[in-house]
Motif scaffolding. Structure first.
Motif, PDB file in Angstrom:
ATOM      1  N   SER A  43       0.944  -1.140  -0.030  1.00 55.19           N
ATOM      2  CA  SER A  43       0.072   0.026  -0.176  1.00 55.19           C
ATOM      3  C   SER A  43       0.777   1.200  -0.163  1.00 55.19           C
ATOM      4  O   SER A  43       0.729   2.268  -0.757  1.00 55.19           O
ATOM      5  CB  SER A  43      -0.931  -0.027   1.307  1.00 55.19           C
ATOM      6  OG  SER A  43      -2.057  -1.194   0.954  1.00 55.19           O
ATOM      7  N   GLU A  44       1.884   1.278   0.882  1.00 57.41           N
ATOM      8  CA  GLU A  44       2.712   2.444   0.732  1.00 57.41           C
ATOM      9  C   GLU A  44       3.628   2.645  -0.499  1.00 57.41           C
ATOM     10  O   GLU A  44       3.634   3.682  -0.947  1.00 57.41           O
ATOM     11  CB  GLU A  44       3.745   2.318   1.999  1.00 57.41           C
ATOM     12  CG  GLU A  44       4.689   3.439   1.970  1.00 57.41           C
ATOM     13  CD  GLU A  44       4.461   4.825   2.314  1.00 57.41           C
ATOM     14  OE1 GLU A  44       5.181   5.827   2.675  1.00 57.41           O
ATOM     15  OE2 GLU A  44       2.970   4.958   2.217  1.00 57.41           O
ATOM     16  N   ILE A  98       6.523   2.160   5.591  1.00 60.27           N
ATOM     17  CA  ILE A  98       5.710   1.164   5.466  1.00 60.27           C
ATOM     18  C   ILE A  98       4.816   0.751   6.828  1.00 60.27           C
ATOM     19  O   ILE A  98       4.170   0.136   7.189  1.00 60.27           O
ATOM     20  CB  ILE A  98       6.356  -0.252   5.284  1.00 60.27           C
ATOM     21  CG1 ILE A  98       7.268  -0.585   6.271  1.00 60.27           C
ATOM     22  CG2 ILE A  98       6.863  -0.217   3.780  1.00 60.27           C
ATOM     23  CD1 ILE A  98       8.036  -2.085   5.850  1.00 60.27           C
ATOM     24  N   HIS A  99       5.370   1.802   7.974  1.00 62.11           N
ATOM     25  CA  HIS A  99       4.768   1.826   9.072  1.00 62.11           C
ATOM     26  C   HIS A  99       3.727   2.975   9.203  1.00 62.11           C
ATOM     27  O   HIS A  99       3.282   3.438  10.233  1.00 62.11           O
ATOM     28  CB  HIS A  99       5.609   2.013  10.243  1.00 62.11           C
ATOM     29  CG  HIS A  99       6.759   0.812  10.244  1.00 62.11           C
ATOM     30  ND1 HIS A  99       6.686  -0.490  10.504  1.00 62.11           N
ATOM     31  CD2 HIS A  99       8.299   0.925   9.888  1.00 62.11           C
ATOM     32  CE1 HIS A  99       7.368  -1.157  10.544  1.00 62.11           C
ATOM     33  NE2 HIS A  99       8.448  -0.219  10.108  1.00 62.11           N
ATOM     34  N   MET A 101     -11.071  -1.346 -10.447  1.00 63.57           N
ATOM     35  CA  MET A 101     -11.795  -2.447 -10.719  1.00 63.57           C
ATOM     36  C   MET A 101     -11.028  -3.700 -10.334  1.00 63.57           C
ATOM     37  O   MET A 101     -11.286  -4.737  -9.533  1.00 63.57           O
ATOM     38  CB  MET A 101     -12.704  -2.942 -11.892  1.00 63.57           C
ATOM     39  CG  MET A 101     -13.403  -4.006 -12.198  1.00 63.57           C
ATOM     40  SD  MET A 101     -13.799  -4.149 -13.969  1.00 63.57           S
ATOM     41  CE  MET A 101     -12.473  -4.869 -14.531  1.00 63.57           C
ATOM     42  N   GLY A 102      -9.746  -3.523 -10.650  1.00 64.54           N
ATOM     43  CA  GLY A 102      -8.728  -4.800 -10.407  1.00 64.54           C
ATOM     44  C   GLY A 102      -7.943  -4.770  -9.151  1.00 64.54           C
ATOM     45  O   GLY A 102      -6.770  -5.343  -9.295  1.00 64.54           O
ATOM     46  N   ASN A 103      -7.944  -3.577  -8.371  1.00 62.98           N
ATOM     47  CA  ASN A 103      -7.163  -3.356  -7.107  1.00 62.98           C
ATOM     48  C   ASN A 103      -6.824  -4.616  -6.402  1.00 62.98           C
ATOM     49  O   ASN A 103      -5.805  -4.861  -5.949  1.00 62.98           O
ATOM     50  CB  ASN A 103      -7.790  -2.190  -6.536  1.00 62.98           C
ATOM     51  CG  ASN A 103      -8.858  -2.763  -5.500  1.00 62.98           C
ATOM     52  OD1 ASN A 103     -10.020  -3.062  -6.124  1.00 62.98           O
ATOM     53  ND2 ASN A 103      -8.799  -2.459  -4.404  1.00 62.98           N
ATOM     54  N   LYS A 104      -7.570  -5.351  -6.033  1.00 65.20           N
ATOM     55  CA  LYS A 104      -7.439  -6.763  -5.254  1.00 65.20           C
ATOM     56  C   LYS A 104      -6.468  -7.574  -5.839  1.00 65.20           C
ATOM     57  O   LYS A 104      -5.722  -8.235  -5.372  1.00 65.20           O
ATOM     58  CB  LYS A 104      -8.671  -7.417  -4.809  1.00 65.20           C
ATOM     59  CG  LYS A 104      -9.501  -6.494  -4.191  1.00 65.20           C
ATOM     60  CD  LYS A 104      -9.240  -6.201  -2.701  1.00 65.20           C
ATOM     61  CE  LYS A 104      -9.989  -5.407  -1.728  1.00 65.20           C
ATOM     62  NZ  LYS A 104      -9.433  -4.935  -0.512  1.00 65.20           N
ATOM     63  N   LEU A 105      -6.839  -7.846  -7.233  1.00 67.52           N
ATOM     64  CA  LEU A 105      -5.972  -8.503  -8.025  1.00 67.52           C
ATOM     65  C   LEU A 105      -4.517  -8.161  -8.167  1.00 67.52           C
ATOM     66  O   LEU A 105      -3.369  -8.625  -7.999  1.00 67.52           O
ATOM     67  CB  LEU A 105      -6.237  -8.702  -9.310  1.00 67.52           C
ATOM     68  CG  LEU A 105      -5.490  -9.667 -10.535  1.00 67.52           C
ATOM     69  CD1 LEU A 105      -5.299 -10.863  -9.788  1.00 67.52           C
ATOM     70  CD2 LEU A 105      -6.004  -9.786 -11.526  1.00 67.52           C
ATOM     71  N   ALA A 106      -4.308  -6.528  -8.279  1.00 65.64           N
ATOM     72  CA  ALA A 106      -2.945  -6.045  -8.285  1.00 65.64           C
ATOM     73  C   ALA A 106      -2.394  -6.529  -6.962  1.00 65.64           C
ATOM     74  O   ALA A 106      -1.010  -6.863  -7.118  1.00 65.64           O
ATOM     75  CB  ALA A 106      -3.184  -4.726  -8.493  1.00 65.64           C
ATOM     76  N   GLU A 107      -2.904  -6.119  -5.876  1.00 63.75           N
ATOM     77  CA  GLU A 107      -2.575  -6.445  -4.554  1.00 63.75           C
ATOM     78  C   GLU A 107      -2.054  -7.837  -4.150  1.00 63.75           C
ATOM     79  O   GLU A 107      -1.104  -8.024  -3.815  1.00 63.75           O
ATOM     80  CB  GLU A 107      -3.304  -5.840  -3.361  1.00 63.75           C
ATOM     81  CG  GLU A 107      -3.468  -4.382  -3.393  1.00 63.75           C
ATOM     82  CD  GLU A 107      -4.496  -3.895  -2.513  1.00 63.75           C
ATOM     83  OE1 GLU A 107      -4.677  -2.729  -2.227  1.00 63.75           O
ATOM     84  OE2 GLU A 107      -5.602  -4.744  -2.217  1.00 63.75           O
TER      85      GLU A 107
END
Length: 425
Positions: A299-300, A354-355, A373-379
């Motif tokens: 995420s960071e 990252i903290h 739409m594909g954010n979960k797949l990217a992560e």
């Protein structure tokens, strides 16, 4: 379905010397942050800081892309991104206007209700059930790529890892001929390039490349039409009740959206995560001790990198934002790359941390009905990559400086040379 023929507008001619200019020496009303050379040289940051501090809703009357408003603070960007009845996604979502004779409709550049219908048609391809099926495929491919990398000698991480993994995933999402998957990388890069910058020299050449993409995918469309429905983007469009009669240029527009959307966010973050953790070895050490930090690191990195620098809207009515009067029809550019560095929302935003407490509140996936739409797949792809990296390598050493993309839209990397240091037995 048959492909139409192209015609041609002016190619933007930006000044590469702007990278040497001090943004504080430019009269505020003349400030123009739309020059891709600023992004290629990674010197755009003070330009946006000045706008955030002095003119967070700023009008640029003259640019190579025409007049436009810059929205540079986090809260203002969120306001624009979620005010769908005031700020339209039509006719385009980038600062550059489309040629009237070569329009590429796509659902991200549509308003309700058509946007919702088309998005709903293809979104199950990257939905929860599909993700569970993709996880072992992603892990197997990640292991295959990492296990075939040279250890102890320099190579380009962008080509060998970031491009390879994202292209393999794209091939799966489209059920594209696997042995020809490099075409997807080519078309993704071609979609966002500017003519005269290396890939093609003229606008007409660019259009011919795009029509070549369409012709290839029309063949896949016709093939899927003869087959039972399946969980890939093309099949869902072919068999979707609201999309089965889609015009060729709308098909092409949606293809390019899905190719770029499925490629650039993940590809750029795979590269920038390596760069960031090499530059912050103490945070890499923390993650090695505690792999549960991998999601926070992902995420960071997405915040810090901001793989797509902006999204554009068009005002549907006269409106006021930040004390400025925006007129109906005005081009309004949400600079995600600036909002993710807004000191009013993120503490010490230029730092990679990252903290960080609010690192999941980054702007990179957008807000509202157009949220990625594909954010979960990217992560998932990024999580898996770093889980497998920690199993194999003690360090990924970056050699020299990265070569960045020449683009005002895609904020990525062309090369990142690294040396792998294996874990000791």
């Amino acid at each position: 379905m048959n492909a139409p023929a192209p015609a041609s507008p002016k190619i933007p001619e930006h000044d590469p010397e702007q990278v040497k200019v001090d943004p504080y020496s430019v009269p505020l009303e003349k400030l123009d942050v739309s020059n891709p050379y600023l992004f290629e040289a990674d010197v755009h940051w003070p330009w946006f800081k000045r706008l955030r501090d002095e003119a967070p809703v700023h009008f640029c009357a003259e640019s190579e892309f025409g007049p436009y408003w810059s929205i540079t603070r986090y809260e203002d960007i969120m306001t624009v991104d979620t005010s769908h009845k005031i700020f339209s996604s039509e006719p385009a979502i980038t600062i550059r206007d489309q040629d009237d004779d070569f329009q590429l409709p796509m659902f991200i550049a549509m308003d309700r209700p058509k946007h919702d219908v088309q998005r709903k048609t293809v979104s199950p391809t990257v939905g929860g059930e599909a993700l569970r099926e993709f996880e072992p495929i992603i892990r197997e491919r990640t292991r295959d790529v990492l296990d075939n990398l040279p250890v102890g000698e320099p190579f380009n991480w962008v080509e060998r890892v970031s491009i390879e993994l994202t292209t393999r995933m794209l091939a799966t999402l489209f059920n594209f001929p696997y042995e020809e998957r490099s075409k997807l990388t080519w078309w993704s890069d071609m979609t966002t390039t500017l003519p005269g910058q290396g890939m093609v020299e003229t606008e007409d050449e660019w259009k011919q490349e795009m029509l070549g993409c369409l012709e290839y995918f029309i063949g896949l469309w016709n093939q899927r039409a003869k087959e039972p429905p399946s969980n890939d983007f093309i099949s869902r469009l072919v068999h979707g009740e609201q999309t089965k009669d889609m015009e060729p240029m709308e098909y092409l527009g949606n293809l390019l959206l899905l190719i770029v959307g499925g490629n650039d966010t993940t590809r750029s973050t795979m590269s920038s995560s390596v760069l960031c953790l090499d530059r912050h070895p103490e945070q890499f050490a923390d993650m090695k001790k505690n792999p549960d930090l991998i999601p926070d690191m992902v995420s960071e990195t997405i915040r810090w990198q901001t793989p797509l620098a902006h999204m554009r809207r068009t005002a549907l009515e006269d409106t006021e934002l930040g004390g400025q009067q925006i007129k109906k029809g005005d081009k309004v550019v949400m600079w995600y790359v600036s909002g993710n560095r807004d000191e009013r929302f993120f503490d010490n935003p230029d730092a990679y941390d990252i903290h960080r407490e609010n690192l999941r509140k980054h702007l990179s996936f957008g807000f509202g009905i157009h949220r990625c739409m594909g954010n979960k797949l990217a992560e998932m792809q990024l999580h898996t990559l770093w889980e497998e990296i920690l199993e194999r390598f003690d360090r990924i050493e970056v050699v020299g400086e990265p070569e960045r993309t020449l683009s005002v839209f895609v904020k990525g990397y062309k090369s990142l040379n690294v040396i792998l240091h294996p874990k000791s037995a």
